[in-house]
Design a protein around this motif. Structure first.
Motif, PDB file in Angstrom:
ATOM      1  N   UNK A 288       0.820  -1.219   0.000  1.00  0.00           N
ATOM      2  CA  UNK A 288       0.000   0.000   0.000  1.00  0.00           C
ATOM      3  C   UNK A 288       0.849   1.262   0.000  1.00  0.00           C
ATOM      4  N   UNK A 289       2.017   1.164   0.649  1.00  0.00           N
ATOM      5  CA  UNK A 289       2.834   2.368   0.773  1.00  0.00           C
ATOM      6  C   UNK A 289       3.473   2.734  -0.564  1.00  0.00           C
TER       7      UNK A 289
ATOM      8  N   UNK B 159       0.091   6.299  -5.342  1.00  0.00           N
ATOM      9  CA  UNK B 159       0.612   7.605  -4.928  1.00  0.00           C
ATOM     10  C   UNK B 159       0.207   8.668  -5.945  1.00  0.00           C
ATOM     11  N   UNK B 160       0.292   8.318  -7.229  1.00  0.00           N
ATOM     12  CA  UNK B 160      -0.083   9.270  -8.278  1.00  0.00           C
ATOM     13  C   UNK B 160      -1.097   8.608  -9.193  1.00  0.00           C
TER      14      UNK B 160
ATOM     15  N   UNK C 193      -2.625  11.816  -7.368  1.00  0.00           N
ATOM     16  CA  UNK C 193      -3.075  12.023  -6.003  1.00  0.00           C
ATOM     17  C   UNK C 193      -4.596  12.051  -5.897  1.00  0.00           C
TER      18      UNK C 193
ATOM     19  N   UNK D 255      -6.562   8.799  -5.137  1.00  0.00           N
ATOM     20  CA  UNK D 255      -6.368   8.025  -3.904  1.00  0.00           C
ATOM     21  C   UNK D 255      -7.666   7.770  -3.135  1.00  0.00           C
TER      22      UNK D 255
ATOM     23  N   UNK E 131      -8.880   4.179  -2.068  1.00  0.00           N
ATOM     24  CA  UNK E 131      -9.021   3.885  -0.644  1.00  0.00           C
ATOM     25  C   UNK E 131     -10.370   3.246  -0.344  1.00  0.00           C
TER      26      UNK E 131
ATOM     27  N   UNK F 111       3.241   2.773  -9.139  1.00  0.00           N
ATOM     28  CA  UNK F 111       2.547   1.533  -9.508  1.00  0.00           C
ATOM     29  C   UNK F 111       3.411   0.708 -10.466  1.00  0.00           C
TER      30      UNK F 111
ATOM     31  N   UNK G 192      -1.284  16.757   3.159  1.00  0.00           N
ATOM     32  CA  UNK G 192      -2.041  16.464   1.936  1.00  0.00           C
ATOM     33  C   UNK G 192      -1.116  16.132   0.771  1.00  0.00           C
ATOM     34  N   UNK G 193       0.072  16.720   0.756  1.00  0.00           N
ATOM     35  CA  UNK G 193       0.993  16.475  -0.351  1.00  0.00           C
ATOM     36  C   UNK G 193       2.118  15.526   0.003  1.00  0.00           C
TER      37      UNK G 193
ATOM     38  N   UNK H 219       2.407  12.183   0.450  1.00  0.00           N
ATOM     39  CA  UNK H 219       2.627  10.939  -0.302  1.00  0.00           C
ATOM     40  C   UNK H 219       3.449  11.206  -1.545  1.00  0.00           C
ATOM     41  N   UNK H 220       3.086  12.275  -2.257  1.00  0.00           N
ATOM     42  CA  UNK H 220       3.803  12.612  -3.485  1.00  0.00           C
ATOM     43  C   UNK H 220       5.195  13.133  -3.152  1.00  0.00           C
TER      44      UNK H 220
ATOM     45  N   UNK I 266       7.186  10.232  -2.098  1.00  0.00           N
ATOM     46  CA  UNK I 266       6.993   9.078  -2.966  1.00  0.00           C
ATOM     47  C   UNK I 266       6.729   7.821  -2.132  1.00  0.00           C
ATOM     48  N   UNK I 267       5.887   7.987  -1.157  1.00  0.00           N
ATOM     49  CA  UNK I 267       5.576   6.894  -0.234  1.00  0.00           C
ATOM     50  C   UNK I 267       4.155   7.148   0.231  1.00  0.00           C
ATOM     51  N   UNK I 268       3.281   6.216  -0.009  1.00  0.00           N
ATOM     52  CA  UNK I 268       1.875   6.471   0.299  1.00  0.00           C
ATOM     53  C   UNK I 268       1.655   6.413   1.805  1.00  0.00           C
TER      54      UNK I 268
ATOM     55  N   UNK J 133      -1.146   7.042   3.148  1.00  0.00           N
ATOM     56  CA  UNK J 133      -2.549   6.653   3.310  1.00  0.00           C
ATOM     57  C   UNK J 133      -3.373   7.705   4.069  1.00  0.00           C
TER      58      UNK J 133
ATOM     59  N   UNK K 142      -6.299   9.772   4.776  1.00  0.00           N
ATOM     60  CA  UNK K 142      -7.703   9.588   4.445  1.00  0.00           C
ATOM     61  C   UNK K 142      -8.508  10.747   5.014  1.00  0.00           C
TER      62      UNK K 142
ATOM     63  N   UNK L  59      -1.720   6.791   8.006  1.00  0.00           N
ATOM     64  CA  UNK L  59      -0.928   5.668   8.523  1.00  0.00           C
ATOM     65  C   UNK L  59       0.294   6.276   9.203  1.00  0.00           C
TER      66      UNK L  59
ATOM     67  N   UNK M 142       2.852   5.198  11.050  1.00  0.00           N
ATOM     68  CA  UNK M 142       4.194   4.626  10.857  1.00  0.00           C
ATOM     69  C   UNK M 142       4.749   5.001   9.480  1.00  0.00           C
TER      70      UNK M 142
ATOM     71  N   UNK N 229       8.397   6.408   8.391  1.00  0.00           N
ATOM     72  CA  UNK N 229       9.293   5.707   7.453  1.00  0.00           C
ATOM     73  C   UNK N 229       9.564   6.553   6.213  1.00  0.00           C
TER      74      UNK N 229
END
Lengths: 968, 411
Positions: free
Chosen positions: A127-128, A132-133, A135, A138, A142, B1, B96-97, B99-100, B103-105, B107, B109, B178, B180, B184
């Motif tokens: 998931x991590x 990611x893109x 955005x 997502x 989810x 992906x 909000x930004x 993850x991008x 470069x690590x989601x 999550x 929500x 998330x 953790x 990370x």
């Protein structure tokens, strides 16, 4: 609807717990099944040939019965509105509606199982790294991912049910009713200690209940039943079955659950004899239905007479594995092969198995299982030569090792250490009031288990003050020590050099060896980080099944020893507990005044005021206001904090807790007092009356009452030697306020022992008198701005006085009034309500109460902060305002001016109180404004429901500025 | 992906390490004590925006083992004071930004956040927050039971409960993350830029000469440095003691727990100040629940039964249909509480010793913005305006910040 009969039962034996006379029907996934009374859901389903119980968390793989001990996630089902029920430990009840979980759309056809086909694209931490893109997509991803997660379902209409709590206190509590626990309980009981024994099964006996080995000429289950029977004979012993201890908290405070009850137990000494979990092996397809732990198979056979297969392969690494193979043979199962991981297995049992023509492979383990939807065959691999042998089977019995059920010991502060001698974690550094015995301490041989139990029982009793047998303890302790040093491993863990396909380390979360390897490669190489990243051991079993294997795999890839790798923290509860049992009956008390029923009967609309219920209004609040202003009204103010302060030190205490002066208050006088925090923030206000030389009566706000009491206690106990006796009489005294120009006339009719004239009993004074023969305290004070008397009386007489006043006031048009009318009345008079008109930063100078602060008196709470605040000066002020256009703003609307904010506004103040005044016929209120804008006549802008409205500062109070009414 | 697909097709060749291990160097330009989200974010932004990469992050256990891995992952910016709103709003925007950026989601929500009001006074406070928020440009409004029912049908909105629900502050951008992964992600980002992350490295002393920091002692050796950032949350007073900087901070345990996984039914974050409960349902299906701090001071990480009892009771007040939902796991963290429920950020009387502490129960929400602004402070040697109100001296100057109403149980 197809009816499936209970088939495949063995003949009756004394160890079985089913009653074949009583048949119960239940439904599983729409099909009706038949069970016997005493069956668990799982035993009945296995008897009916059901192999798939659930679909797994991530890959939706078929999962069948594995541990049959309530530890693993495989048999979790939905029972009615209850999710995640362990079907292997839940008795069947007639008409039960059982459903499989996490199956879409059904247990047999689960579309989500397609995920396992693409698992090489689903690495650890998938998931991590994905979604990611872009955005913006997502939230859509989810939603899909969320739908796929989770196991059981919530029924919003589910009835809460009845839950409650039980409290116990004993000298010695024994957790676990196996041979260790029984021996411990017997030893402690004989010492005279009060003992509780808890066991999570329907009867004590532990693993011996389903074992046939002969002990002292008896089958194991009979041997242990005799032990249990002996314990029942002790009057100082209580045995709690179906009771699971879930947590050991500070100072031997033990939480346990039985049905819908939470047991809270305080014990002087705690013995943990909780046994061990049998653990699975790692190999390809180690999760196929039909693969069961040895103890699970033995439970099925001996407790419920169910045989879970016809052709079995056995993998063993200890005596019990071999014994289980013999049990299978006795139950008519054909054993295709037996792989024994040890080099030199127990000769006596091997002889017996050979006599049954079982094909035995020593130093051999299992490499893989195969089958579609269930196990159909296995490959065994020699650990010597690597040679492979393949066998078909419909049951794979795995009995290769244990991990102690030592969570309670860990919670007690014990330190886990890997014991290379026996391949298990053991604990040391236990606190002196906690003892471990038997398999929970990694001891597996029965005579050793019993000895450890007896020793723990004697030691625990001794700790609890029931000593005596010192020689015996010394002897047993030495023997236990000696035997522990000689222990041999009952656990074999073989970590093959490379990972295989679908070899699940964690069956709760579908974590394979490959994912653990990847996680470690990525840097998650400590067990705690590994757990959080791969989610290994974070599912329903909380590591009971997977932890040992996970640690071994982690050690393997880190090229470290298991001892160096360590273990993760085991957290309570040991097994999941319902929120109902934990919450019990809601113990949030409702506080009502003695006049409560009268209010309800007379149409009062009640409101919550903290814990209290108070009348908000009886009828039209404006009419209630007018009654007070024009005639007379009566309000129940019982929730006020009320305190008796006695002793020569009272003035000193008052000087400390209040900001104003208290050294010179004459007997019979009342003074307003203001309290602030150490930070100088307005905390509470009230009045204190001097009733006698050394006797004072204090009131505090309803919401502040308990805090103020604690605060004063703190002052009394924190080093200043005030000679004061403080008593909280809030609940002992009823209070009511008789307010209005005719209040004196009403009182005069029924009061004795006091001259009510203005000269004899002026404003801000106190008198003791009687009304209708009842002693009352009469304080002439007034929050409403009218002539008024606050009447305090023992709460038992509250209603009596209330009714007497109403009767006496009839001719004057007396009206009961509620909190809403009082709020209007006090606002008209410009009185603040602490914490409505003030906030977490307000100092008295800003609130216009500098008159109540005497900075030149000796130290008092908050003085240093107030000195500083006084020096800085006031930048904002609480002032009165009116609305020229009659708009009624909402309380908490903001006062603004044009600024640089996102909507072009800057906040400069806010409305704290506002009402339409029935007396003044206009909208009035209190608000915060910058000092420079706080002069009467100045106008300001309020944002009311998004619209800009104009308010105007006016002087306070709005009503009777000269206080003529109060002093009349 | 695509990376994942390529990785899958490559037969799962080893993935690169997210952060490396290093020997402790003799000296670093900046030493950050505390490998949680605050410390790691500061390291990341120091490297990313200011080119300062000779940085060590010292963590006595493993990264994220303190409050960053123990919080209940709720994010929001609907605070009460303009200072608080502006600060947390920047934090939310960074989240909000994130993850991008990393470069690590992580999550994040943004499912909406509801703070329930069970009394007239609470309704007034919620309106106050909503009004302040709207004027500050934060999406937040006061809503009533009919609308609450649409957002959270499982809540008991009848008049039966002991404390009926009268309204709620609705904050749509609030949500969960998330936690953790945030740790990370920052660790990886910092490591990529040359920061050294030292786990199992405990600070045992800080040497000061002429009121200037000169070195840091650890169980793995001594490091010369002229700049130390204390980002140790619950343990911050112990670190500050090493340089005789006194903090008006007390450390209290804060407990939390999770339930077993359930199919999704709770789509928003629910907070009740009166009932001391906050709850959300994670993407894994677990209910993640917490309460207010324990009333006593302690560094203990032990859980209590009383916490589970009161939390469960209050949960069932809100959600009577959950009585048969099971609690799976409970834990505790340590919170560094200040008198005004606002953090302490900035310079201290000791030169080269700066603090990012006093985070109480809301530190995780502010990780990114704190890291970014503390990095700016260290790099420019001046206090950014956004964090200026949080200076240490405010307790002597009487310039407290009034966040208590929005922060005490407001998760």
């Amino acid at each position: 609807m197809a009816i499936q009969a209970a088939v495949g039962r063995l003949p009756e034996t004394p160890s079985q717990v089913i009653n074949r006379e009583k048949i119960v029907d239940f439904v599983f996934d729409g099909k009706t099944y038949t069970a016997y009374e005493g069956d668990t859901i799982a035993s009945a389903l296995v008897a009916a040939g059901v192999m798939t119980f659930s679909r797994s968390f991530k890959y939706h793989r078929r999962r069948g019965l594995l541990c049959a001990a309530g530890a693993c996630p495989n048999c979790l089902v939905q029972v009615g509105d209850e999710a995640n029920v362990r079907s292997c430990t839940t008795p069947v009840q007639a008409g039960m509606k059982v459903e499989a979980q996490n199956a879409m759309p059904s247990l047999d056809v689960d579309v989500m199982s397609a995920t396992q086909l693409v698992d090489s694209f689903l690495p650890a931490g998938f998931y991590y790294k994905a979604f990611i893109r872009p955005q913006a997509l997502w939230p859509t991803y989810e939603r899909f991912l969320r739908q796929a997660a989770g196991l059981g379902k919530i029924d919003p209409d589910s009835e809460p049910g009845y839950f409650d709590k039980i409290y116990k206190h004993v000298d010695v509590a024994v957790i676990g009713g196996g041979p260790a626990g029984l021996r411990a309980a017997l030893a402690a009981a004989k010492s005279g200690a009060r003992v509780i024994l808890m066991d999570d099964q329907s009867s004590p006996g532990g693993h011996l209940r389903y074992r046939m080995d002969e002990i002292d000429g008896l089958p194991a289950y009979e041997y242990v039943a005799k032990m249990a029977a002996e314990l029942v004979g002790f009057s100082n012993v209580e045995i709690l079955t179906n009771t699971t201890a879930v947590g050991r908290y500070d100072r031997n405070w033990v939480g346990a659950v039985t049905g819908n009850r939470l047991i809270k137990l305080r014990t002087k000494a705690l013995i943990v004899a909780t046994g061990a979990y049998e653990i699975p092996l790692l190999f390809e397809n180690n999760d196929l239905p039909g693969i069961m732990l040895g103890s699970a198979v033995q439970r099925m056979i001996h407790l419920w007479g169910v045989v879970p297969g016809a052709r079995a392969v056995v993998v063993s690494a200890n005596r019990r594995g071999l014994q289980a193979a013999l049990d299978l043979i006795a139950a008519g199962v054909h054993i295709e092969a037996l792989a024994e991981m040890r080099e030199e297995p127990d000769a006596d049992l091997i002889r017996k198995l050979s006599a049954e023509h079982v094909m035995i492979f020593k130093r051999t383990t299992i490499k893989r299982a195969w089958g579609i939807g269930k196990v159909q065959g296995v490959s065994l691999e020699s650990l010597h030569s690597g040679q492979i042998h393949e066998f078909p089977c419909d049951l794979l019995l795995v009995s290769t090792g244990y991990t102690p059920a030592n969570q309670l010991l860990f919670q007690a502060g014990g330190k886990l250490r890997w014991n290379e001698q026996i391949h298990e974690f053991t604990l040391d550094m236990l606190p002196s009031d906690v003892f471990a015995a038997g398999e929970a301490a990694a001891t597996h041989l029965l005579e050793d288990i019993e000895r450890e139990g007896e020793l723990a029982g004697l030691q625990a009793a001794q700790f609890a003050g029931f000593g005596g047998k010192i020689e015996k303890v010394t002897f047993l302790a030495a023997k236990v020590e000696e035997r522990r040093a000689e222990r041999i491993p009952w656990t074999q863990i073989h970590i093959a050099e490379d990972e295989a396909k679908k070899d699940f380390v964690c069956i709760c979360e579908d974590v394979t060896r490959k994912e653990i390897k990847q996680s470690i490669q990525e840097g998650f190489d400590s067990v705690e980080l590994l757990k959080r990243y791969s989610t290994v051991s974070m599912g329903p079993c909380q590591g009971k099944m997977c932890n040992i294997n996970a640690i071994h795999v982690c050690a393997h890839y880190n090229q470290k020893t298991v001892a160096e790798t360590g273990n993760t923290t085991s957290r309570p509860p040991v097994t999941p507990v319902t929120m109902g049992a934990l919450g019990g009956r809601l113990m949030e008390p409702v506080r009502v005044s003695p006049m409560h029923d009268w209010h309800v009967k007379h149409g009062a609309v009640m409101m919550n005021a903290g814990l209290w219920k108070r009348p908000d209004h009886y009828g039209d609040p404006s009419a209630e206001v007018r009654a007070v202003r024009e005639r007379v009204g009566l309000i129940d103010v019982t929730p006020l904090g009320k305190f008796h302060l006695r002793g020569p030190g009272v003035p000193g205490l008052l000087e400390r807790v209040y900001t104003n002066r208290w050294q010179k208050l004459d007997v019979g006088r009342v003074r307003y007092g203001l309290m602030v925090t150490e930070e100088g923030v307005v905390l509470d206000d009230g009045v204190t009356a001097r009733l006698d030389d050394d006797f004072y009566y204090m009131t505090a706000t309803s919401s502040g009452a308990s805090g103020i009491f604690e605060n004063m206690e703190w002052n009394l106990q924190s080093g200043w030697s005030y000679d004061v006796h403080l008593l909280n009489v809030t609940d002992l005294r009823a209070a009511m306020n008789l307010a209005g120009p005719r209040s004196r006339d009403v009182l005069a009719k029924i009061i004795q022992g006091v001259d009510l004239s203005n000269a004899a009993f002026p404003y801000m004074s106190v008198r003791q008198a009687t009304i209708a023969g009842i002693p009352v305290l009469l304080l002439r004070i007034g929050f409403t701005g009218e002539l008024s008397y606050e009447i305090h009386t023992p709460s038992g007489y509250g209603l009596h006085i209330w009714e007497a006043l109403l009767k006496a006031g009839e001719e004057f048009g007396i009206t009961p009034f509620g909190v809403e009318a009082q709020r209007i009345l006090r606002l008209e008079k410009g009185h603040i309500i602490v914490s409505q008109d003030t906030d977490g930063l307000t100092n008295p100078f800003e609130a216009g109460m500098e008159w109540a602060v005497k900075l030149d008196k000796q130290d008092f709470t908050g003085k240093a902060s107030l000195l500083m605040a006084n020096q800085k000066g006031v930048t904002k002020k609480l002032v009165g305002f009116e609305m020229p256009d009659g708009t009624i703003p909402e309380e908490a609307n903001q006062i603004v001016r044009p600024g640089n904010g996102p909507i072009g506004l800057e906040i400069i103040g806010r409305i704290t109180s506002v009402r339409r005044s029935p007396t003044l016929k206009k909208v009035i209120g209190l608000c915060w404004l910058p000092t420079e804008m706080s002069e009467p006549g100045q106008e300001f802008t309020i944002r009311v429901r998004g619209q800009m409205k104009t308010g105007r500062v006016v002087p306070l109070p709005f009503y009777d500025p000269d206080g003529l009414k109060l002093n009349s | 992906m695509w990376k994942l697909i390529r990785h899958g097709l490559n037969g799962n060749k080893p993935l690169p390490r997210m952060w490396r291990t290093h020997d402790l160097k003799d000296s670093y330009d900046v030493v950050i004590i505390g490998g949680g989200v605050h410390g790691l974010a500061a390291a990341y932004y120091l490297a990313k925006y200011h080119g300062i990469t000779n940085v060590a992050v010292l963590e006595k256990r493993y990264i994220g083992s303190g409050g960053s891995g123990r919080n209940t992952t709720i994010l929001r910016s609907n605070y009460l004071t303009p200072e608080g709103v502006a600060f947390y709003d920047e934090s939310i925007k960074l989240y909000e930004n994130l993850s991008v950026d990393l470069d690590f989601n992580v999550l994040f929500s943004q499912r909406g956040h509801l703070t329930l009001a069970h009394s007239d006074a609470a309704v007034r406070t919620m309106r106050w927050r909503a009004e302040v928020n709207q004027i500050q440009g934060v999406n937040s409004s006061l809503i009533y039971p009919d609308e609450i029912a649409k957002l959270c049908p499982h809540l008991d909105l009848s008049e039966h409960p002991r404390y009926p629900i009268l309204g709620a502050l609705y904050h749509p951008p609030g949500g969960i993350i998330r936690h953790d992964a945030v740790v990370w992600g920052y660790a990886r980002g910092a490591d990529e830029r040359g920061v050294h992350i030292h786990q199992l490295t405990e600070v045992t002393g800080i040497n000061v000469e002429n009121n200037k920091v000169i070195s840091v002692q650890t169980n793995c050796g001594t490091i010369k440095t002229g700049m130390v950032l204390n980002a140790t949350a619950g343990w911050c007073s112990l670190i500050c003691d090493m340089v005789d900087v006194k903090l008006p901070i007390t450390s209290h345990p804060l407990q939390a727990c999770v339930s077993e996984a359930l199919k999704p039914f709770l789509d928003v974050v629910i907070v009740s100040g009166s009932l001391h409960v906050y709850v959300s349902q994670s993407d894994r299906g677990e209910l993640v629940m917490g309460a207010s701090i324990d009333p006593y001071q302690s560094y203990s990480l032990d859980s209590t039964l009383g916490f589970l009892e009161s939390l469960s009771g209050h949960m069932l007040e809100l959600f009577p249909s959950l009585s048969r939902v099971k609690i799976l796991r409970q834990w505790a963290g340590v919170c560094d509480m200040t008198p005004d429920y606002s953090p302490i950020m900035g310079f201290t009387p000791v030169e080269g010793f700066v603090v990012d502490v006093g985070w109480g129960t809301y530190g995780f929400k502010a990780g990114p913005v704190s890291g970014k602004r503390m990095a700016e402070l260290i790099a420019t040697n001046r206090t950014p305006d956004l964090i200026a109100p949080f200076y240490l001296g405010r307790f002597e100057d009487g310039a407290l910040i009034g966040e208590k109403g929005a922060a005490s149980v407001g998760h």
